[in-house]
Design a protein around this motif. Structure first.
Motif, PDB file in Angstrom:
ATOM      1  N   VAL A  27      48.180  40.366 -74.178  1.00  0.00           N
ATOM      2  CA  VAL A  27      49.063  39.348 -74.208  1.00  0.00           C
ATOM      3  C   VAL A  27      50.159  40.427 -74.147  1.00  0.00           C
ATOM      4  CG1 VAL A  27      47.496  37.401 -74.996  1.00  0.00           C
ATOM      5  CG2 VAL A  27      48.598  39.018 -76.489  1.00  0.00           C
ATOM      6  N   GLU A 155      52.995  24.216 -78.836  1.00  0.00           N
ATOM      7  CA  GLU A 155      53.835  24.104 -77.852  1.00  0.00           C
ATOM      8  C   GLU A 155      55.200  23.418 -77.691  1.00  0.00           C
ATOM      9  OE1 GLU A 155      50.928  25.752 -74.233  1.00  0.00           O
ATOM     10  OE2 GLU A 155      50.794  23.972 -74.728  1.00  0.00           O
ATOM     11  N   ARG A 165      58.242  32.371 -72.995  1.00  0.00           N
ATOM     12  CA  ARG A 165      57.374  31.818 -72.573  1.00  0.00           C
ATOM     13  C   ARG A 165      56.584  32.387 -74.135  1.00  0.00           C
ATOM     14  NH1 ARG A 165      53.657  32.451 -66.634  1.00  0.00           N
ATOM     15  NH2 ARG A 165      54.700  30.459 -65.981  1.00  0.00           N
ATOM     16  N   GLU A 188      45.030  35.457 -65.595  1.00  0.00           N
ATOM     17  CA  GLU A 188      45.771  36.127 -64.986  1.00  0.00           C
ATOM     18  C   GLU A 188      46.553  36.921 -65.285  1.00  0.00           C
ATOM     19  OE1 GLU A 188      50.159  34.084 -65.436  1.00  0.00           O
ATOM     20  OE2 GLU A 188      49.779  32.569 -63.735  1.00  0.00           O
ATOM     21  N   TRP A 192      44.220  35.412 -70.549  1.00  0.00           N
ATOM     22  CA  TRP A 192      44.233  33.464 -70.955  1.00  0.00           C
ATOM     23  C   TRP A 192      45.362  33.196 -70.495  1.00  0.00           C
ATOM     24  CZ3 TRP A 192      40.765  30.982 -68.504  1.00  0.00           C
ATOM     25  CH2 TRP A 192      39.476  31.720 -68.827  1.00  0.00           C
ATOM     26  N   ARG A 193      45.826  31.938 -70.220  1.00  0.00           N
ATOM     27  CA  ARG A 193      46.897  30.756 -70.208  1.00  0.00           C
ATOM     28  C   ARG A 193      46.985  29.259 -70.122  1.00  0.00           C
ATOM     29  NH1 ARG A 193      51.895  34.422 -69.713  1.00  0.00           N
ATOM     30  NH2 ARG A 193      51.663  36.114 -69.315  1.00  0.00           N
ATOM     31  N   THR A 194      47.630  28.804 -70.964  1.00  0.00           N
ATOM     32  CA  THR A 194      47.681  27.246 -71.108  1.00  0.00           C
ATOM     33  C   THR A 194      48.332  26.393 -69.752  1.00  0.00           C
ATOM     34  OG1 THR A 194      49.465  26.650 -71.549  1.00  0.00           O
ATOM     35  CG2 THR A 194      47.991  27.806 -73.425  1.00  0.00           C
ATOM     36  N   GLY A 197      51.932  27.648 -69.477  1.00  0.00           N
ATOM     37  CA  GLY A 197      52.158  28.869 -69.102  1.00  0.00           C
ATOM     38  C   GLY A 197      51.730  29.792 -70.078  1.00  0.00           C
ATOM     39  N   THR A 198      51.738  29.401 -71.227  1.00  0.00           N
ATOM     40  CA  THR A 198      51.699  30.424 -73.052  1.00  0.00           C
ATOM     41  C   THR A 198      50.688  31.121 -72.873  1.00  0.00           C
ATOM     42  OG1 THR A 198      52.348  28.218 -73.974  1.00  0.00           O
ATOM     43  CG2 THR A 198      51.376  30.208 -74.762  1.00  0.00           C
ATOM     44  N   ALA A 199      50.506  32.713 -73.228  1.00  0.00           N
ATOM     45  CA  ALA A 199      49.934  33.542 -73.407  1.00  0.00           C
ATOM     46  C   ALA A 199      49.068  33.505 -74.775  1.00  0.00           C
ATOM     47  CB  ALA A 199      49.874  34.650 -73.451  1.00  0.00           C
TER      48      ALA A 199
END
Length: 288
Positions: A27, A155, A165, A188, A192-194, A197-199
């Motif tokens: 990340v 978030e 992000r 991606e 892993w992302r929510t 788009g949060t890593a």
């Protein structure tokens, strides 16, 4: 049919095609470190981290336009991750020993760095305010039960402050609950992302403690959210094996080491307790 000779043969170790797990190194934006950073650490201004305000442009009150006072500095101290291996010189070449130390360092490097990022890893040289548990994180209270609600609340709080992000840091023990709740929405480029788009950094080197190293409630782990993360590191340093040979005992004594520094873009950090039950079956804990 049994073996013919009772003498197992030495072959090259398998596993050359290794894949790193989904942790901090995936990340973070990884940058080279020069000798000045290794000697003194690093700091940078956080000009882009300040708030933006709405302004009433009517003439009735003629309000004063708000401003941000100064700029914060983010910093990071350098730290060393090392592997030292000893082995009898009979039957092992110096090249094999150097490669063995490097291989062990590569396998464990990320885990040890995550340990330092969480709470300093027991290193006296790390400023506690540069760690997740010592950052003075704001504790977030979810509006409902479950890992999904916990991460959504995290978030929501962070993105009221960050313009970009961010990154969620959590121990790998929360993986099942996060997957069950749909938090690990998509993969991606190895991250892993929510859904927004949060890593997500799943760290085996992370602890489960929270702000000021507070223990979580039973059945929970703490998760933190930061702005985007940067990791500086130098190339692996390895002296020649023949120079460090312990000639008194005829033992190879080899070392592999790498210097790191880690920081996130903005000073604001947020934290929440994430339930491990999947599906969720716990009551959200009270804010400490």
């Amino acid at each position: 049919m049994g073996k013919i000779i009772d003498n197992r043969q030495l072959v090259d170790a398998p596993g050359a095609l290794r894949q790193r797990r989904y942790g901090l190194f995936d990340v973070a934006t990884r940058l080279p470190m020069d000798r000045r950073v290794a000697a003194a650490g690093i700091q940078f201004l956080t000009d882009h981290c300040g708030p933006a305000e709405l302004y009433d442009q009517t003439c009735t009150d003629s309000p004063v336009k708000p401003y941000t006072e100064g700029s914060d500095l983010m910093g990071a101290d350098p730290f060393w991750v090392i592997v030292r291996k000893r082995c009898g010189s009979v039957g092992r070449t110096p090249e094999e020993m150097v490669a063995a130390a490097r291989s062990q360092l590569d396998a464990q490097d990320q885990t040890r760095v995550e340990d330092v990022v969480w709470d300093g890893g027991g290193l006296a040289t790390i400023d506690a305010t540069d760690t997740l548990t010592g950052s003075g994180a704001t504790v977030v209270t979810p509006l409902a039960t479950g890992a999904g609600a916990a991460i959504a609340a995290l978030e929501n709080a962070a993105y009221q402050v960050y313009g970009y992000r961010g990154v969620i840091h959590v121990n790998t023990q929360a993986e099942g609950a996060l997957k069950d709740a749909g938090v690990l929405d998509r993969l991606e480029s190895g991250v892993w992302r929510t859904a927004v788009g949060t890593a997500v950094s799943l760290g085996a080197g992370y602890d489960i403690t929270g702000p000021a190293d507070a223990a979580p409630d039973a059945g929970f782990v703490w998760a933190f959210m930061t702005a985007p993360v940067f990791e500086w590191s130098m190339d692996v340093a390895q002296p020649e094996a023949t120079r460090t040979l312990d000639r008194s005992l005829n033992q190879w004594d080899v070392v592999a080491e790498r210097i790191h520094a880690v920081a996130w873009e903005c000073p604001e950090v947020f934290a929440v307790q994430v339930p491990l039950a999947a599906p969720a079956a716990s009551v959200p804990p009270a804010v400490p």
